[in-house]
Design a protein around this motif. Structure first.
Motif, PDB file in Angstrom:
ATOM      1  N   TYR A 428      18.147  -1.531 -23.604  1.00  0.00           N
ATOM      2  CA  TYR A 428      17.387  -2.222 -22.548  1.00  0.00           C
ATOM      3  C   TYR A 428      16.794  -3.518 -23.079  1.00  0.00           C
ATOM      4  O   TYR A 428      16.925  -4.589 -22.465  1.00  0.00           O
ATOM      5  CB  TYR A 428      16.299  -1.265 -22.061  1.00  0.00           C
ATOM      6  CG  TYR A 428      15.219  -1.840 -21.179  1.00  0.00           C
ATOM      7  CD1 TYR A 428      15.437  -2.076 -19.827  1.00  0.00           C
ATOM      8  CD2 TYR A 428      13.951  -2.100 -21.700  1.00  0.00           C
ATOM      9  CE1 TYR A 428      14.419  -2.565 -19.008  1.00  0.00           C
ATOM     10  CE2 TYR A 428      12.934  -2.591 -20.894  1.00  0.00           C
ATOM     11  CZ  TYR A 428      13.172  -2.819 -19.547  1.00  0.00           C
ATOM     12  OH  TYR A 428      12.162  -3.302 -18.743  1.00  0.00           O
ATOM     13  N   ASP A 429      16.176  -3.473 -24.253  1.00  0.00           N
ATOM     14  CA  ASP A 429      15.551  -4.666 -24.819  1.00  0.00           C
ATOM     15  C   ASP A 429      16.573  -5.730 -25.206  1.00  0.00           C
ATOM     16  O   ASP A 429      16.323  -6.930 -25.062  1.00  0.00           O
ATOM     17  CB  ASP A 429      14.711  -4.288 -26.038  1.00  0.00           C
ATOM     18  CG  ASP A 429      13.349  -3.728 -25.651  1.00  0.00           C
ATOM     19  OD1 ASP A 429      13.031  -3.713 -24.444  1.00  0.00           O
ATOM     20  OD2 ASP A 429      12.600  -3.310 -26.554  1.00  0.00           O
ATOM     21  N   ALA A 430      17.734  -5.305 -25.714  1.00  0.00           N
ATOM     22  CA  ALA A 430      18.760  -6.270 -26.107  1.00  0.00           C
ATOM     23  C   ALA A 430      19.237  -7.069 -24.903  1.00  0.00           C
ATOM     24  O   ALA A 430      19.405  -8.296 -24.978  1.00  0.00           O
ATOM     25  CB  ALA A 430      19.930  -5.562 -26.782  1.00  0.00           C
ATOM     26  N   LEU A 431      19.453  -6.388 -23.777  1.00  0.00           N
ATOM     27  CA  LEU A 431      19.922  -7.126 -22.606  1.00  0.00           C
ATOM     28  C   LEU A 431      18.797  -7.982 -22.010  1.00  0.00           C
ATOM     29  O   LEU A 431      19.051  -9.063 -21.476  1.00  0.00           O
ATOM     30  CB  LEU A 431      20.496  -6.190 -21.549  1.00  0.00           C
ATOM     31  CG  LEU A 431      21.486  -6.945 -20.646  1.00  0.00           C
ATOM     32  CD1 LEU A 431      22.828  -7.076 -21.341  1.00  0.00           C
ATOM     33  CD2 LEU A 431      21.668  -6.296 -19.308  1.00  0.00           C
ATOM     34  N   ARG A 432      17.562  -7.531 -22.113  1.00  0.00           N
ATOM     35  CA  ARG A 432      16.445  -8.350 -21.637  1.00  0.00           C
ATOM     36  C   ARG A 432      16.344  -9.640 -22.451  1.00  0.00           C
ATOM     37  O   ARG A 432      16.047 -10.704 -21.912  1.00  0.00           O
ATOM     38  CB  ARG A 432      15.133  -7.563 -21.718  1.00  0.00           C
ATOM     39  CG  ARG A 432      15.058  -6.426 -20.702  1.00  0.00           C
ATOM     40  CD  ARG A 432      13.669  -5.849 -20.612  1.00  0.00           C
ATOM     41  NE  ARG A 432      12.755  -6.821 -20.028  1.00  0.00           N
ATOM     42  CZ  ARG A 432      11.550  -7.103 -20.509  1.00  0.00           C
ATOM     43  NH1 ARG A 432      11.117  -6.508 -21.598  1.00  0.00           N
ATOM     44  NH2 ARG A 432      10.784  -7.971 -19.902  1.00  0.00           N
ATOM     45  N   LEU A 433      16.586  -9.546 -23.750  1.00  0.00           N
ATOM     46  CA  LEU A 433      16.596 -10.756 -24.577  1.00  0.00           C
ATOM     47  C   LEU A 433      17.736 -11.679 -24.172  1.00  0.00           C
ATOM     48  O   LEU A 433      17.564 -12.904 -24.111  1.00  0.00           O
ATOM     49  CB  LEU A 433      16.708 -10.368 -26.053  1.00  0.00           C
ATOM     50  CG  LEU A 433      16.780 -11.531 -27.062  1.00  0.00           C
ATOM     51  CD1 LEU A 433      15.567 -12.455 -26.934  1.00  0.00           C
ATOM     52  CD2 LEU A 433      16.906 -10.999 -28.493  1.00  0.00           C
ATOM     53  N   ALA A 434      18.901 -11.109 -23.872  1.00  0.00           N
ATOM     54  CA  ALA A 434      20.032 -11.919 -23.410  1.00  0.00           C
ATOM     55  C   ALA A 434      19.684 -12.649 -22.112  1.00  0.00           C
ATOM     56  O   ALA A 434      19.958 -13.852 -21.962  1.00  0.00           O
ATOM     57  CB  ALA A 434      21.265 -11.036 -23.207  1.00  0.00           C
ATOM     58  N   VAL A 435      19.070 -11.942 -21.173  1.00  0.00           N
ATOM     59  CA  VAL A 435      18.681 -12.549 -19.894  1.00  0.00           C
ATOM     60  C   VAL A 435      17.674 -13.670 -20.134  1.00  0.00           C
ATOM     61  O   VAL A 435      17.766 -14.750 -19.535  1.00  0.00           O
ATOM     62  CB  VAL A 435      18.096 -11.483 -18.946  1.00  0.00           C
ATOM     63  CG1 VAL A 435      17.535 -12.134 -17.684  1.00  0.00           C
ATOM     64  CG2 VAL A 435      19.169 -10.458 -18.581  1.00  0.00           C
ATOM     65  N   HIS A 436      16.715 -13.433 -21.011  1.00  0.00           N
ATOM     66  CA  HIS A 436      15.706 -14.452 -21.323  1.00  0.00           C
ATOM     67  C   HIS A 436      16.375 -15.729 -21.845  1.00  0.00           C
ATOM     68  O   HIS A 436      16.077 -16.829 -21.378  1.00  0.00           O
ATOM     69  CB  HIS A 436      14.735 -13.904 -22.371  1.00  0.00           C
ATOM     70  CG  HIS A 436      13.716 -14.895 -22.846  1.00  0.00           C
ATOM     71  ND1 HIS A 436      12.482 -15.032 -22.255  1.00  0.00           N
ATOM     72  CD2 HIS A 436      13.749 -15.811 -23.860  1.00  0.00           C
ATOM     73  CE1 HIS A 436      11.800 -15.977 -22.872  1.00  0.00           C
ATOM     74  NE2 HIS A 436      12.550 -16.459 -23.859  1.00  0.00           N
TER      75      HIS A 436
END
Length: 521
Positions: A428-436
């Motif tokens: 979840y956090d990895a994809l949130r960083l990608a979105v950011h």
């Protein structure tokens, strides 16, 4: 009447019609046989599995990037619900409104332990996709998620990378690759290839120091555009040993030789912390494919005999190895002769795989043996008395709320969920960083960011306003894309089959300051 010879019959044409019919039948049979053979060959050579995915020659694995509108789970039933949820979310996106992020993991793995982690990372990535598309106050672009499979052991990483490179142009508008998984030589090569092509990469669970930038050497940043959610092995080891408060001369090291990117850097990190030990480190040699059993169980039986021969004051074993070998070592320690002596095994985040390992002798953990490890995340880390900085209960609760929504339509279902191995949280956090990174890179007046601009965002992911408030803790990146002073949950394997949260530890010995700005080095 005179008898006629065979030659006479033939000359007079008596056999002429039957012979012609016979030849015609032979020709027809040959044509039919050839047609059947051709159909079979063509059917055999049709190696497609799904749009974007096919079987390489001499392989039964379906590898590549699943780009079709319909769900494709790589033949893994445990992934089906999450894959269907992703397909539903992708289907509602309008052309021109989205960019694509690929989640690259070994979906055709045959290891049940590995597949647990893949399932959980996939679920976490989907929840982040859904959150980005529905709960971001209309921010754009929208996120399309696809699955990229390099093969069970990464053998076909180049094939997947070539497809991903083609997807950076045209309607796919690929802008990042997340996931990657274990710190292996194959994944190291894939990350090198992707970043050479200026494709940003966000590592979820890679921890190896030599699969990171800013580690010195001739090229301080060999992977331009790489960001990581997990701390390096060195940072994990620093956090672990500060937590354990190792006493000089009271610990010994057991390590994988010749090692791989993960085990080697973990060994070096541990070795640097063992100065003054009375004992030289003890090696073991696993199979090249460390997911296999090999003969290391015999070596561990011998090493446990040596453990019992150590000075009674020696009570800590640092283990630098993969999870299969760790399981074998724990099982061997469970049968050791010196059951009256208490030992604590300290190791890295690979131990999280053992949370669901059926072949682990959990009874060994009832006989003066504790196994503590650095987890990438844990659901209890921010629940009771969390620190004032470095993460928050609110950030984790946001994920909990999503998980509750995913129990039913329209968000879910996404399959059976587990959090204590940390993989769903870190996915979840990895994809949130990608979105950011993607959204911060969008230039005024543009609908989507330029490919190269996404990776340029990583050095700015820090501070009070630009950090990513992850469910695993604050993600504040240094100029090399590594998380600064990231929260490291110390977790203990239990005899009951779970991973019990013990305490948060920090590479710097304490949580980061409120501004979360890495100091000069």
């Amino acid at each position: 009447m005179a008898r006629r010879g065979v030659g006479t019959w033939l000359r007079e044409g008596v056999w002429e019609i039957p012979l012609r019919r016979y030849l015609a039948l032979l020709l027809a049979a040959a044509l039919v046989t050839g047609l059947v053979f051709a159909v079979r060959v063509l059917a055999h050579d049709d190696r497609s599995c799904a749009p974007g995915v096919s079987r390489p020659q001499h392989s039964a694995e379906c590898v590549g990037v699943a780009t079709g509108p319909g769900p494709y789970d790589f033949g893994q039933a445990r992934l089906t619900d999450a894959v269907k949820a992703i397909a539903r979310e992708n289907a509602r996106l309008k052309p021109g409104s989205y960019v694509t992020v690929a989640l690259m993991l070994p979906y055709t793995s045959t290891s049940p332990t590995m597949l647990n982690d893949i399932q959980h990372q996939l679920q976490g990535a989907y929840l982040a996709q859904y959150q980005a598309n529905h709960d971001s106050n209309g921010q754009s672009p929208q996120i399309r998620l696809v699955l990229a499979n390099p093969g069970a052991t990464g053998t076909y990483g180049k094939r997947a990378v070539d497809q991903l490179a083609r997807m950076t142009t045209g309607t796919d508008t690929l802008r990042a690759v997340a996931g990657i998984g274990q710190s292996t030589a194959a994944n190291k090569a894939a990350v090198a290839e992707l970043t050479t092509l200026h494709i940003p990469v966000i590592g979820s669970s890679i921890t190896s120091d030599d699969l990171a930038n800013g580690q010195g050497g001739k090229d301080p940043d060999p992977y331009p555009g790489l960001a990581r959610v997990a701390p390096t092995n060195t940072d994990e080891a620093r956090a672990l040993t500060k937590f354990a408060q190792l006493k000089q001369g009271k610990a010994l090291l057991v390590y994988d030789s010749p090692g791989d990117p993960y085990t080697t850097t973990l060994q070096k990190s541990f070795a640097a912390l063992l100065k003054g030990s009375r004992y030289e480190p003890w090696p073991f040699t696993p199979p090249a494919d460390r997911s296999q059993e090999g003969t290391t169980a015999n070596t561990f039986r011998q090493i446990t005999d040596l453990v019992c021969d150590t000075d009674p004051g020696t009570d800590t074993i640092l283990f630098a190895g993969r999870h299969v070998q760790l399981r074998q070592f724990i099982n061997a320690l469970g049968a050791r002769g010196c059951q009256d002596r208490r030992f604590t095994v300290l190791t890295g985040d690979e131990a999280s795989y053992l949370t669901y390992e059926k072949d682990l002798n959990r009874d060994a953990l009832r006989h003066n043996l504790s196994v503590l490890f650095t987890s990438l995340a844990h659901p209890d880390a921010w629940v009771r008395n969390p620190p004032a900085t470095g993460g928050s209960q609110a950030d984790f609760t946001a994920l909990r709320t999503l998980l509750t929504s995913a129990e039913r339509s329209p968000v879910g279902p996404i399959g059976s969920v587990a959090l204590d191995d940390g993989q769903l949280i870190i996915g979840y956090d990895a994809l949130r960083l990608a979105v950011h990174g993607i959204r911060e890179a969008v230039q005024p007046g543009a609908a989507v960011p330029a490919l190269a601009d996404v990776g340029l965002q990583w050095p700015q992911v820090k501070g009070r306003t630009l950090r990513v408030n992850g469910a695993s803790g604050w993600i504040c990146l240094d100029v090399h894309g590594n998380p600064y002073d990231k929260a490291v949950p110390i977790v203990e394997l239990t005899p009951e089959g779970s991973a019990r949260f013990v305490r948060l530890a920090w590479p710097e010995g304490k949580p980061p300051p409120l501004d979360c700005l890495p100091p000069a080095t």
